[in-house]
Design a protein around this motif. Structure first.
Motif, PDB file in Angstrom:
ATOM      1  N   LEU A   7       0.812  -1.220   0.000  1.00 21.15           N
ATOM      2  CA  LEU A   7       0.000   0.000   0.000  1.00 21.15           C
ATOM      3  C   LEU A   7       0.848   1.273   0.000  1.00 21.15           C
ATOM      4  O   LEU A   7       0.561   2.197  -0.771  1.00 21.15           O
ATOM      5  N   PRO A   8       1.887   1.389   0.847  1.00 19.46           N
ATOM      6  CA  PRO A   8       2.747   2.577   0.731  1.00 19.46           C
ATOM      7  C   PRO A   8       3.331   2.746  -0.670  1.00 19.46           C
ATOM      8  O   PRO A   8       3.458   3.862  -1.174  1.00 19.46           O
ATOM      9  N   LYS A   9       3.693   1.636  -1.312  1.00 19.77           N
ATOM     10  CA  LYS A   9       4.229   1.695  -2.676  1.00 19.77           C
ATOM     11  C   LYS A   9       3.178   2.188  -3.658  1.00 19.77           C
ATOM     12  O   LYS A   9       3.489   2.912  -4.612  1.00 19.77           O
ATOM     13  N   ALA A  10       1.933   1.797  -3.436  1.00 22.49           N
ATOM     14  CA  ALA A  10       0.852   2.176  -4.348  1.00 22.49           C
ATOM     15  C   ALA A  10       0.472   3.648  -4.218  1.00 22.49           C
ATOM     16  O   ALA A  10       0.036   4.264  -5.190  1.00 22.49           O
ATOM     17  N   ARG A  11       0.633   4.217  -3.021  1.00 18.28           N
ATOM     18  CA  ARG A  11       0.277   5.626  -2.798  1.00 18.28           C
ATOM     19  C   ARG A  11       1.480   6.492  -3.194  1.00 18.28           C
ATOM     20  O   ARG A  11       2.348   6.789  -2.376  1.00 18.28           O
ATOM     21  N   LYS A  12       1.536   6.891  -4.418  1.00 18.61           N
ATOM     22  CA  LYS A  12       2.683   7.634  -4.926  1.00 18.61           C
ATOM     23  C   LYS A  12       2.820   8.992  -4.237  1.00 18.61           C
ATOM     24  O   LYS A  12       1.824   9.694  -4.029  1.00 18.61           O
ATOM     25  N   GLU A  61      -7.010   5.391  -3.226  1.00 20.69           N
ATOM     26  CA  GLU A  61      -6.501   6.441  -2.344  1.00 20.69           C
ATOM     27  C   GLU A  61      -5.618   7.410  -3.115  1.00 20.69           C
ATOM     28  O   GLU A  61      -5.098   7.092  -4.198  1.00 20.69           O
ATOM     29  N   THR A  62      -5.422   8.571  -2.529  1.00 20.74           N
ATOM     30  CA  THR A  62      -4.630   9.628  -3.139  1.00 20.74           C
ATOM     31  C   THR A  62      -3.265   9.108  -3.586  1.00 20.74           C
ATOM     32  O   THR A  62      -2.552   8.453  -2.822  1.00 20.74           O
ATOM     33  N   GLY A  63      -2.914   9.406  -4.832  1.00 26.41           N
ATOM     34  CA  GLY A  63      -1.608   9.044  -5.368  1.00 26.41           C
ATOM     35  C   GLY A  63      -1.559   7.724  -6.098  1.00 26.41           C
ATOM     36  O   GLY A  63      -0.571   7.434  -6.778  1.00 26.41           O
ATOM     37  N   MET A  64      -2.580   6.898  -5.968  1.00 23.74           N
ATOM     38  CA  MET A  64      -2.577   5.620  -6.676  1.00 23.74           C
ATOM     39  C   MET A  64      -2.719   5.846  -8.185  1.00 23.74           C
ATOM     40  O   MET A  64      -3.605   6.572  -8.629  1.00 23.74           O
ATOM     41  N   ILE A  65      -1.844   5.227  -8.956  1.00 24.60           N
ATOM     42  CA  ILE A  65      -1.937   5.283 -10.417  1.00 24.60           C
ATOM     43  C   ILE A  65      -2.703   4.066 -10.897  1.00 24.60           C
ATOM     44  O   ILE A  65      -2.445   2.946 -10.460  1.00 24.60           O
ATOM     45  N   ASN A  79      -5.396   5.384 -21.149  1.00 23.98           N
ATOM     46  CA  ASN A  79      -4.551   6.393 -20.508  1.00 23.98           C
ATOM     47  C   ASN A  79      -4.261   5.944 -19.091  1.00 23.98           C
ATOM     48  O   ASN A  79      -5.051   5.201 -18.499  1.00 23.98           O
ATOM     49  N   LEU A  80      -3.171   6.429 -18.522  1.00 20.27           N
ATOM     50  CA  LEU A  80      -2.939   6.280 -17.093  1.00 20.27           C
ATOM     51  C   LEU A  80      -3.422   7.541 -16.381  1.00 20.27           C
ATOM     52  O   LEU A  80      -3.338   8.645 -16.921  1.00 20.27           O
ATOM     53  N   GLY A 132       3.494   1.048 -11.441  1.00 22.61           N
ATOM     54  CA  GLY A 132       4.567   1.522 -10.594  1.00 22.61           C
ATOM     55  C   GLY A 132       5.291   2.715 -11.181  1.00 22.61           C
ATOM     56  O   GLY A 132       4.955   3.209 -12.271  1.00 22.61           O
ATOM     57  N   VAL A 133       6.299   3.183 -10.471  1.00 27.49           N
ATOM     58  CA  VAL A 133       7.160   4.271 -10.937  1.00 27.49           C
ATOM     59  C   VAL A 133       8.561   3.700 -11.130  1.00 27.49           C
ATOM     60  O   VAL A 133       9.255   3.399 -10.153  1.00 27.49           O
ATOM     61  N   TYR A 134       8.946   3.520 -12.393  1.00 24.06           N
ATOM     62  CA  TYR A 134      10.140   2.782 -12.757  1.00 24.06           C
ATOM     63  C   TYR A 134      10.149   1.445 -12.032  1.00 24.06           C
ATOM     64  O   TYR A 134      11.116   1.016 -11.436  1.00 24.06           O
TER      65      TYR A 134
END
Length: 619
Positions: free
Chosen positions: A323-328, A520-524, A543-544, A498-500
């Motif tokens: 979850l922390p990884k998912a919330r960018k 949640e906020t920040g999830m792509i 689109n993302l 993910g981010v890279y």
């Protein structure tokens, strides 16, 4: 001199790309390798062996050394499984690979069954296997899958046997070496947060749950938690390793020693103990008497077996990194936005090429895929594709996860549709985008279906939703226009990105099936409704977008989340039937195209810039 070096590098890159379309495998592999596996079954007093596609790390893309299913059968698809018995062999593949699995396996040796119905365990349950001993490798299966298979084996009258030495690994004499790419630090300017800060926060979460430690088996979670990246897996910059995170924020990180440099040691610092991967079993044994969480969805049964033998108290819980990884964070979102703008420049050049040079009817799917990657590579900074490009012309586009090969390669014929789903891996972000374009003049049905897909895409782009909403709640929005016309698509609407890191990551998703994870906020997530007319054409618009912070709508009473778009590249104007768009939907398309032009135009020139201006004119 510099120009010639760049051209040489590009030529080498394109040649490497071309070689990926010569898909290895085929019936000859099964004919050569199946007897060798049966010899090992006899040596281990087994009557059968279950062979999943998954490897020890449950990765989507596997190193060559872990392609066990491909080696024994010849089938190279990314999803499937098999049973190898002494007197028969059965392989399971889903709808993406219906044709490929038949082409790549010997019908005299392999029976082809479908996934998900009845699936490998449903099939096993229906068989008479009285007295047979069926082996499985506990390092390749989750405990949940082992439990399901055990239940099916019992119903069939068979005994399930965990193997220490996988018969395929023993039989595979010329097995490639495991990948040993260096593990490198990932700059905090891209990560947005130092790894020691991340680990302390995760440790605090473990304390709150009265846990002493968590065993982290997912390479993606390890890459994110320690701010490191690797090169062990194609399309995803993963380091293959394991970790134990402790409640005090310290950690043991298990990596093959050849991957470790002084730079990495300095990056990790004193709170992280680097240990050889060969020490993993001892590291788990050291957790005796500790309360330890392990995620049964991503960890193999082997980890649970080891911890039980060690005397640890096992808590089955979600990977605390997921979850922390998912919330960018802000840096990750800013990097993703920048990567998507650069990627949009390459994609726009490609769409211009499709609308001009590729309209001849002589360009092939492979030609198009290589041309797109050439545009991406020319930008600089491309480290890899984020997945093998889906380049589908005409009826091949109707296969949602089609992968072109030299055997299936089609021309982009006039009067057809061409679907391209692709993405890149950049240090600051991971991209994934799908566009569908006409080659020649589209039919009325093509335009109608494209517009219905576009309506679903717009509905998911503009929605506002309250706290606690999951992707399951939103999925119907993307399907509504299609459902009203008696149509649908048989894949999910959105996956995490993910981010890279992985182009497909969880735990969030948008799909018909139940997802318990609130957005949640920040999830792509991706936004990719589609329609597929079998034997004719496929349509998908992807689109993302990321979840914005909750805010109150004017006149509203509760804070609502929304989505912000990351992907910017023109849509296919020639496929939009204005009669089927509402005023609000037209305004969305015009606003989207205005932003596409605003973000990309200054980075283009000449005919491509002129083409973009026309492509982004108001409807």
């Amino acid at each position: 001199m510099r120009v010639s070096v760049v051209k040489s590098r590009l030529s080498a890159y394109i040649e490497g790309m071309r070689q990926t379309f010569d898909i290895k495998g085929g019936p000859q592999d099964g004919r050569a390798h199946l007897p060798l596996v049966r010899e090992q079954l006899a040596a281990q007093k087994l009557d059968g062996l279950y062979v999943p596609h998954d490897d020890e790390y449950q990765n989507e893309y596997l190193p060559d050394a872990n392609e066990r299913l491909a080696w024994v059968s010849g089938f190279t698809g990314s999803f499937g499984s098999a049973f190898v018995f002494t007197d028969r062999a059965v392989i399971f593949a889903d709808g993406r690979y219906t044709l490929q699995v038949v082409d790549q396996t010997d019908p005299d040796l392999w029976e082809v069954q479908s996934v998900p119905e009845p699936g490998p365990f449903g099939w096993l349950k229906s068989q008479d296997m009285s007295g047979k001993r069926i082996g499985y490798d506990p390092k390749l299966m989750s405990p949940n899958d082992v439990a399901q298979m055990a239940k099916a084996a019992k119903a069939a009258g068979a005994e399930l046997v965990g193997v220490t030495d996988n018969p395929i690994d023993v039989a595979w004499a010329d097995r490639p070496d495991q990948p040993m790419a260096p593990v490198v630090p990932h700059d905090v300017k891209f990560a947005g947060k130092a790894h020691d800060e991340k680990r302390v926060e995760i440790g605090d979460a473990l304390k709150a749950e009265k846990l002493d430690a968590a065993v982290i088996t997912s390479p993606a979670s390890i890459a994110w938690a320690f701010n490191i990246r690797g090169g062990d897996v194609s399309c995803t910059p993963l380091p293959l390793g394991r970790a134990i995170l402790f409640a005090d924020g310290s950690a043991d990180l298990f990596l093959d020693e050849v991957k470790v440099s002084d730079e990495l040691r300095q990056h990790l610092g004193n709170s992280v103990t680097l240990r050889p991967l060969a020490d993993l079993e001892k590291g788990l044994a050291d957790l005796k008497g500790k309360t330890v969480s392990v995620d049964p969805d991503v960890a193999s049964a082997w980890f649970f077996d080891q911890l039980e033998q060690a005397g640890a108290t096992i808590v089955r819980d979600r990977d605390p990194v997921s979850l922390p990884k998912a919330r960018k964070n802000e840096a990750e979102l800013a990097g993703s936005a920048a990567a998507h703008i650069r990627d949009g420049v390459a994609l726009t050049r490609f769409l211009h090429w499709l609308d001009t040079d590729a309209q001849s009817g002589e360009v092939t799917e492979i030609d198009a895929a290589i041309k797109l990657e050439e545009f991406r590579e020319n930008l600089g900074g491309l480290n890899d594709l984020s997945f093998p490009t889906i380049s589908g012309a005409g009826p091949n586009g109707a296969l949602p996860h089609y992968r072109v090969s030299t055997a299936s390669n089609r021309k982009l014929e006039r009067g057809s549709l061409y679907l391209v789903d692709s993405g890149g891996q950049y240090l600051d972000g991971t991209t994934d985008v799908t566009r569908t374009v006409p080659i020649g003049d589209p039919s009325a049905d093509m335009r109608r279906h494209y517009t219905q897909v576009l309506k679903g895409h717009i509905a998911l782009a503009v929605v506002r939703f309250p706290k606690g909403t999951t992707g399951t709640h939103l999925d119907v929005l993307a399907r509504h226009a299609l459902w009203q016309a008696g149509l649908d698509y048989q894949h999910g609407t959105g996956h995490g990105v993910g981010v890279y890191l992985g182009v497909h990551e969880g735990p969030q998703r948008i799909a018909k099936g139940w997802s318990p994870i609130p957005l949640e906020t920040g999830m792509i997530v991706s936004n990719e409704p589609g329609y597929y007319r079998e034997g004719q054409y496929g349509i998908r618009i992807e689109n993302l977008q990321y979840v914005t912070a909750p805010a109150q709508i004017e006149g509203g009473e509760i804070d609502m989340y929304g989505f912000e778009c990351l992907t910017f590249a023109p849509l296919a104007r020639d496929l939009i039937d204005l009669a089927h768009l509402t005023k609000e939907e037209r305004e969305w398309v015009d606003a989207y195209h205005a932003k596409v032009y605003d973000l990309l135009a200054d980075k283009l020139d000449g005919p491509v810039k002129d083409w973009l201006r026309a492509a982004c004119m108001p409807l």
